[in-house]
Design a protein around this motif. Structure first.
Motif, mmCIF file in Angstrom:
data_model
loop_
_atom_site.group_PDB
_atom_site.id
_atom_site.type_symbol
_atom_site.label_atom_id
_atom_site.label_comp_id
_atom_site.label_asym_id
_atom_site.label_seq_id
_atom_site.Cartn_x
_atom_site.Cartn_y
_atom_site.Cartn_z
ATOM 1 N N GLN A 1 0.806 -1.226 0.000
ATOM 2 C CA GLN A 1 0.000 0.000 0.000
ATOM 3 C C GLN A 1 0.837 1.273 0.000
ATOM 4 O O GLN A 1 0.327 2.337 0.306
ATOM 5 C CB GLN A 1 -0.906 0.031 1.231
ATOM 6 N N ARG A 2 2.118 1.182 -0.326
ATOM 7 C CA ARG A 2 2.966 2.376 -0.287
ATOM 8 C C ARG A 2 2.397 3.465 -1.172
ATOM 9 O O ARG A 2 2.083 3.244 -2.326
ATOM 10 C CB ARG A 2 4.380 2.037 -0.764
ATOM 11 N N PRO A 3 2.305 4.659 -0.632
ATOM 12 C CA PRO A 3 1.792 5.767 -1.436
ATOM 13 C C PRO A 3 2.787 6.190 -2.521
ATOM 14 O O PRO A 3 4.000 6.162 -2.308
ATOM 15 C CB PRO A 3 1.597 6.885 -0.423
ATOM 16 N N LEU A 4 2.234 6.553 -3.658
ATOM 17 C CA LEU A 4 3.024 7.059 -4.787
ATOM 18 C C LEU A 4 2.845 8.566 -4.882
ATOM 19 O O LEU A 4 1.865 9.122 -4.401
ATOM 20 C CB LEU A 4 2.556 6.429 -6.096
ATOM 21 N N CYS A 5 3.780 9.204 -5.580
ATOM 22 C CA CYS A 5 3.679 10.627 -5.867
ATOM 23 C C CYS A 5 2.447 10.877 -6.746
ATOM 24 O O CYS A 5 2.041 10.012 -7.529
ATOM 25 C CB CYS A 5 4.944 11.096 -6.589
ATOM 26 N N LEU A 6 1.892 12.041 -6.618
ATOM 27 C CA LEU A 6 0.731 12.444 -7.398
ATOM 28 C C LEU A 6 0.953 12.329 -8.902
ATOM 29 O O LEU A 6 0.063 11.902 -9.632
ATOM 30 C CB LEU A 6 0.357 13.891 -7.046
ATOM 31 N N THR A 7 2.159 12.693 -9.374
ATOM 32 C CA THR A 7 2.362 12.790 -10.820
ATOM 33 C C THR A 7 3.462 11.904 -11.384
ATOM 34 O O THR A 7 3.744 11.969 -12.577
ATOM 35 C CB THR A 7 2.648 14.250 -11.225
ATOM 36 N N CYS A 8 4.117 11.097 -10.538
ATOM 37 C CA CYS A 8 5.137 10.181 -11.053
ATOM 38 C C CYS A 8 5.094 8.879 -10.249
ATOM 39 O O CYS A 8 4.231 8.715 -9.391
ATOM 40 C CB CYS A 8 6.533 10.825 -11.023
ATOM 41 N N GLU A 9 6.021 8.004 -10.498
ATOM 42 C CA GLU A 9 6.026 6.691 -9.843
ATOM 43 C C GLU A 9 6.871 6.655 -8.562
ATOM 44 O O GLU A 9 7.137 5.574 -8.033
ATOM 45 C CB GLU A 9 6.535 5.629 -10.827
ATOM 46 N N HIS A 10 7.275 7.801 -8.046
ATOM 47 C CA HIS A 10 8.077 7.834 -6.819
ATOM 48 C C HIS A 10 7.276 7.229 -5.667
ATOM 49 O O HIS A 10 6.131 7.603 -5.429
ATOM 50 C CB HIS A 10 8.471 9.270 -6.475
ATOM 51 N N GLU A 11 7.882 6.264 -4.958
ATOM 52 C CA GLU A 11 7.252 5.639 -3.786
ATOM 53 C C GLU A 11 7.737 6.328 -2.521
ATOM 54 O O GLU A 11 8.918 6.576 -2.360
ATOM 55 C CB GLU A 11 7.662 4.163 -3.683
ATOM 56 N N PHE A 12 6.812 6.598 -1.622
ATOM 57 C CA PHE A 12 7.173 7.149 -0.316
ATOM 58 C C PHE A 12 7.276 5.983 0.652
ATOM 59 O O PHE A 12 6.299 5.313 0.940
ATOM 60 C CB PHE A 12 6.130 8.170 0.149
ATOM 61 N N ARG A 13 8.488 5.738 1.142
ATOM 62 C CA ARG A 13 8.771 4.611 2.029
ATOM 63 C C ARG A 13 8.889 5.076 3.476
ATOM 64 O O ARG A 13 9.139 6.249 3.734
ATOM 65 C CB ARG A 13 10.063 3.920 1.600
ATOM 66 N N ALA A 14 8.757 4.131 4.400
ATOM 67 C CA ALA A 14 8.789 4.439 5.829
ATOM 68 C C ALA A 14 10.063 5.180 6.243
ATOM 69 O O ALA A 14 10.003 6.100 7.044
ATOM 70 C CB ALA A 14 8.627 3.166 6.646
#
Length: 142
Positions: free
Chosen positions: A57-70
C-alpha cells in the motif's frame, strides 16, 4: 485554497468540495491562524503515514512513480481533497496524496489539474471541481 462546487451527480449534489496543494509554508500559516482544516489534514496524514511501511500500500507521488517509504523522505507538498463538506466544515471523505520534490516544482494549478485527472480514474463519479486558485506565493499562480 481551491474551492470546488460539486455538479449534480448521484451522492454529490449540493455538496461543497475543496482541493488544494498544501506546501510547508501553508502548514505554518494554518497553525498560526488556528485554521480548523488542520485537524482534517492531520487525520489524513496519520492514515497516509500508516501506509508508508506496507509494501502493498505504499503511497506514490501524485504525478510520477516515486514511492514514499517508511524510512524515506517526506513529500515536498500534498494534494489535499475534502469531499462533501457540510455547513459546519466537516468533510465526509478525505483524500491525501504526496508530491515528490521534483514534481512539487510545478505550479499549483498544473498539479491540481493532473491530480484531479488521476483521481477521476480511481473515482469516476467524483464531481467536477470548479478550480479557483486564490493563494499566491512560491509555487502558486495568480
Amino acid at each position: 485554497m481551491e474551492e470546488a462546487e460539486g455538479r449534480a451527480t448521484a451522492g454529490w449534489a449540493g455538496s461543497k468540495h475543496y482541493d488544494e496543494i498544501v506546501r510547508p509554508e501553508m502548514l505554518w500559516q494554518w497553525t498560526v491562524e488556528e485554521n480548523p482544516t488542520l485537524q482534517y489534514l492531520k487525520q489524513a496524514l496519520q492514515d497516509w503515514a500508516g501506509r508508508r511501511g506496507n509494501p502493498k500500500q505504499r503511497p506514490l507521488c501524485l504525478t510520477c512513480e516515486h514511492e514514499f517509504r517508511a524510512n524515506g523522505c517526506m513529500p515536498a507538498a500534498w494534494l489535499f481533497v475534502r469531499i462533501s463538506v457540510n455547513t459546519a466544515g466537516v468533510p465526509k471523505h478525505l483524500i491525501l496524496v504526496g508530491i515528490c520534490e521534483e514534481c512539487a516544482a510545478k505550479d499549483d494549478a498544473s498539479l491540481l489539474r493532473e491530480g484531479f485527472a488521476d483521481l477521476r480514474k480511481v473515482y469516476p463519479d467524483l464531481p467536477e471541481f470548479k478550480m479557483q486558485v486564490v493563494q499566491e506565493g512560491p509555487g502558486k499562480v495568480n
